[in-house]
Design a protein around this motif. Structure first.
Motif, PDB file in Angstrom:
ATOM      1  N   ASP A 192     -40.701 -67.262 -40.725  1.00 42.96           N
ATOM      2  CA  ASP A 192     -41.876 -67.647 -39.933  1.00 42.96           C
ATOM      3  C   ASP A 192     -41.885 -69.143 -39.645  1.00 42.96           C
ATOM      4  OD1 ASP A 192     -42.538 -64.983 -40.198  1.00 42.96           O
ATOM      5  OD2 ASP A 192     -44.461 -65.343 -41.189  1.00 42.96           O
ATOM      6  N   LEU A 193     -41.554 -69.956 -40.643  1.00 39.04           N
ATOM      7  CA  LEU A 193     -41.555 -71.404 -40.447  1.00 39.04           C
ATOM      8  C   LEU A 193     -40.500 -71.808 -39.427  1.00 39.04           C
ATOM      9  CD1 LEU A 193     -42.514 -74.237 -41.090  1.00 39.04           C
ATOM     10  CD2 LEU A 193     -41.046 -74.206 -43.124  1.00 39.04           C
ATOM     11  N   SER A 194     -39.319 -71.251 -39.531  1.00 42.49           N
ATOM     12  CA  SER A 194     -38.252 -71.565 -38.575  1.00 42.49           C
ATOM     13  C   SER A 194     -38.658 -71.198 -37.151  1.00 42.49           C
ATOM     14  CB  SER A 194     -36.975 -70.812 -38.968  1.00 42.49           C
ATOM     15  OG  SER A 194     -35.965 -71.010 -38.013  1.00 42.49           O
ATOM     16  N   THR A 195     -39.241 -70.028 -36.992  1.00 42.97           N
ATOM     17  CA  THR A 195     -39.682 -69.583 -35.669  1.00 42.97           C
ATOM     18  C   THR A 195     -40.803 -70.473 -35.145  1.00 42.97           C
ATOM     19  OG1 THR A 195     -39.039 -67.304 -36.163  1.00 42.97           O
ATOM     20  CG2 THR A 195     -40.628 -67.633 -34.370  1.00 42.97           C
ATOM     21  N   SER A 196     -41.746 -70.837 -36.009  1.00 43.09           N
ATOM     22  CA  SER A 196     -42.852 -71.710 -35.593  1.00 43.09           C
ATOM     23  C   SER A 196     -42.323 -73.073 -35.142  1.00 43.09           C
ATOM     24  CB  SER A 196     -43.860 -71.895 -36.729  1.00 43.09           C
ATOM     25  OG  SER A 196     -44.558 -70.697 -36.972  1.00 43.09           O
ATOM     26  N   LEU A 197     -41.374 -73.631 -35.876  1.00 43.91           N
ATOM     27  CA  LEU A 197     -40.794 -74.923 -35.488  1.00 43.91           C
ATOM     28  C   LEU A 197     -40.141 -74.829 -34.109  1.00 43.91           C
ATOM     29  CD1 LEU A 197     -39.222 -75.943 -38.913  1.00 43.91           C
ATOM     30  CD2 LEU A 197     -41.107 -77.118 -37.748  1.00 43.91           C
ATOM     31  N   GLU A 198     -39.427 -73.755 -33.878  1.00 39.97           N
ATOM     32  CA  GLU A 198     -38.769 -73.560 -32.581  1.00 39.97           C
ATOM     33  C   GLU A 198     -39.796 -73.424 -31.460  1.00 39.97           C
ATOM     34  OE1 GLU A 198     -36.076 -70.134 -30.496  1.00 39.97           O
ATOM     35  OE2 GLU A 198     -35.589 -70.666 -32.563  1.00 39.97           O
ATOM     36  N   ARG A 199     -40.792 -72.612 -31.662  1.00 43.89           N
ATOM     37  CA  ARG A 199     -41.821 -72.412 -30.642  1.00 43.89           C
ATOM     38  C   ARG A 199     -42.553 -73.716 -30.327  1.00 43.89           C
ATOM     39  NH1 ARG A 199     -44.702 -67.271 -33.492  1.00 43.89           N
ATOM     40  NH2 ARG A 199     -43.278 -65.617 -32.821  1.00 43.89           N
ATOM     41  N   LEU A 200     -42.867 -74.468 -31.369  1.00 44.89           N
ATOM     42  CA  LEU A 200     -43.613 -75.718 -31.192  1.00 44.89           C
ATOM     43  C   LEU A 200     -42.733 -76.855 -30.682  1.00 44.89           C
ATOM     44  CD1 LEU A 200     -45.698 -75.379 -34.448  1.00 44.89           C
ATOM     45  CD2 LEU A 200     -46.683 -75.540 -32.135  1.00 44.89           C
ATOM     46  N   GLY A 201     -41.429 -76.668 -30.720  1.00 43.57           N
ATOM     47  CA  GLY A 201     -40.511 -77.694 -30.238  1.00 43.57           C
ATOM     48  C   GLY A 201     -40.525 -78.942 -31.110  1.00 43.57           C
ATOM     49  N   THR A 202     -40.635 -78.740 -32.410  1.00 44.96           N
ATOM     50  CA  THR A 202     -40.687 -79.866 -33.338  1.00 44.96           C
ATOM     51  C   THR A 202     -39.816 -79.548 -34.544  1.00 44.96           C
ATOM     52  OG1 THR A 202     -42.197 -81.366 -34.525  1.00 44.96           O
ATOM     53  CG2 THR A 202     -42.747 -79.019 -34.561  1.00 44.96           C
ATOM     54  N   ASP A 203     -39.511 -80.569 -35.320  1.00 46.71           N
ATOM     55  CA  ASP A 203     -38.715 -80.335 -36.514  1.00 46.71           C
ATOM     56  C   ASP A 203     -39.545 -80.431 -37.788  1.00 46.71           C
ATOM     57  OD1 ASP A 203     -39.087 -83.061 -36.373  1.00 46.71           O
ATOM     58  OD2 ASP A 203     -36.987 -83.585 -36.672  1.00 46.71           O
ATOM     59  N   TYR A 204     -40.867 -80.603 -37.639  1.00 44.25           N
ATOM     60  CA  TYR A 204     -41.728 -80.636 -38.820  1.00 44.25           C
ATOM     61  C   TYR A 204     -43.133 -80.143 -38.484  1.00 44.25           C
ATOM     62  CZ  TYR A 204     -43.974 -84.837 -36.933  1.00 44.25           C
ATOM     63  OH  TYR A 204     -44.674 -85.715 -36.136  1.00 44.25           O
ATOM     64  N   ILE A 205     -43.777 -79.623 -39.497  1.00 48.52           N
ATOM     65  CA  ILE A 205     -45.178 -79.197 -39.440  1.00 48.52           C
ATOM     66  C   ILE A 205     -45.931 -80.133 -40.385  1.00 48.52           C
ATOM     67  CG2 ILE A 205     -46.795 -77.313 -39.967  1.00 48.52           C
ATOM     68  CD1 ILE A 205     -44.835 -76.699 -37.641  1.00 48.52           C
ATOM     69  N   ASP A 206     -47.091 -80.610 -39.965  1.00 49.02           N
ATOM     70  CA  ASP A 206     -47.847 -81.521 -40.825  1.00 49.02           C
ATOM     71  C   ASP A 206     -48.472 -80.818 -42.020  1.00 49.02           C
ATOM     72  OD1 ASP A 206     -47.730 -84.099 -39.233  1.00 49.02           O
ATOM     73  OD2 ASP A 206     -48.452 -82.670 -37.734  1.00 49.02           O
ATOM     74  N   LEU A 207     -48.997 -79.628 -41.796  1.00 49.98           N
ATOM     75  CA  LEU A 207     -49.590 -78.852 -42.882  1.00 49.98           C
ATOM     76  C   LEU A 207     -49.271 -77.383 -42.620  1.00 49.98           C
ATOM     77  CD1 LEU A 207     -51.336 -78.967 -45.456  1.00 49.98           C
ATOM     78  CD2 LEU A 207     -53.334 -78.644 -44.001  1.00 49.98           C
ATOM     79  N   TYR A 208     -48.659 -76.741 -43.609  1.00 48.59           N
ATOM     80  CA  TYR A 208     -48.277 -75.337 -43.477  1.00 48.59           C
ATOM     81  C   TYR A 208     -49.068 -74.525 -44.494  1.00 48.59           C
ATOM     82  CZ  TYR A 208     -45.319 -71.277 -42.683  1.00 48.59           C
ATOM     83  OH  TYR A 208     -44.851 -70.023 -42.337  1.00 48.59           O
ATOM     84  N   ALA A 209     -49.660 -73.446 -44.040  1.00 41.14           N
ATOM     85  CA  ALA A 209     -50.464 -72.597 -44.914  1.00 41.14           C
ATOM     86  C   ALA A 209     -49.955 -71.162 -44.850  1.00 41.14           C
ATOM     87  CB  ALA A 209     -51.932 -72.642 -44.488  1.00 41.14           C
ATOM     88  N   LEU A 210     -50.232 -70.415 -45.890  1.00 41.53           N
ATOM     89  CA  LEU A 210     -49.906 -68.998 -45.904  1.00 41.53           C
ATOM     90  C   LEU A 210     -51.120 -68.236 -45.407  1.00 41.53           C
ATOM     91  CD1 LEU A 210     -48.032 -68.809 -49.304  1.00 41.53           C
ATOM     92  CD2 LEU A 210     -47.096 -69.166 -47.011  1.00 41.53           C
TER      93      LEU A 210
END
Length: 141
Positions: free
Chosen positions: A99-117
């Motif tokens: 999920d994190l890998s897919t979210s990074l790709e969709r958002l076009g970024t290499d980091y998320i500031d805050l990730y929650a489950l």
């Protein structure tokens, strides 16, 4: 707009957080107008998730970030590990990584500031989840 500091984060977080559960490229003009206005009033934090609009929310936000070239100014909070259909709990290291890998790709970024489950699974020992999340944190994701 009032901003708050969260220990461990490098950017201040706006007290008002922009939700995005209806965002999609199909309504991109509306998405852009909402986000542009939110930034104009001093907001900087966008809440999204792997599952919002089947992933289209993250795609639309990614498009906006790319067009505005403002990733460094925007605080992204996204979520993962939500069940898929009747698959049952997905709170495990593999699902989080997927999920994190897919979210990074969709958002076009290499980091998320805050990730929650998006969910919890009491059947999974908490150290397994914390270790998996810490691996992503150490990797800068």
């Amino acid at each position: 707009m009032k901003k708050i500091s969260i220990p461990g984060l490098t950017k201040p977080v706006s007290a008002l957080i922009q939700g995005s559960d209806y965002f999609s490229p199909d309504v991109y003009e509306k998405v852009s107008a909402v986000l542009d206005r939110f930034i104009a009033i001093g907001g900087n934090t966008i809440d999204t998730a792997y599952v919002y609009c089947g992933g289209e929310s993250e795609v639309a936000i990614g498009q906006w970030l790319k067009e505005r070239q403002n990733r460094q100014d925007v605080f992204i909070l996204t979520k993962g590990a939500h069940p898929k259909g009747d698959s049952g709990p997905r709170v495990n290291p593999d699902a989080i990584a997927e999920d994190l890998s897919t979210s990074l790709e969709r958002l076009g970024t290499d980091y998320i500031d805050l990730y929650a489950l998006h969910r919890d699974d009491p059947a999974v020992p908490v150290h397994v989840i914390i270790d998996a999340l810490n691996e992503h944190l150490t990797a800068g994701r």
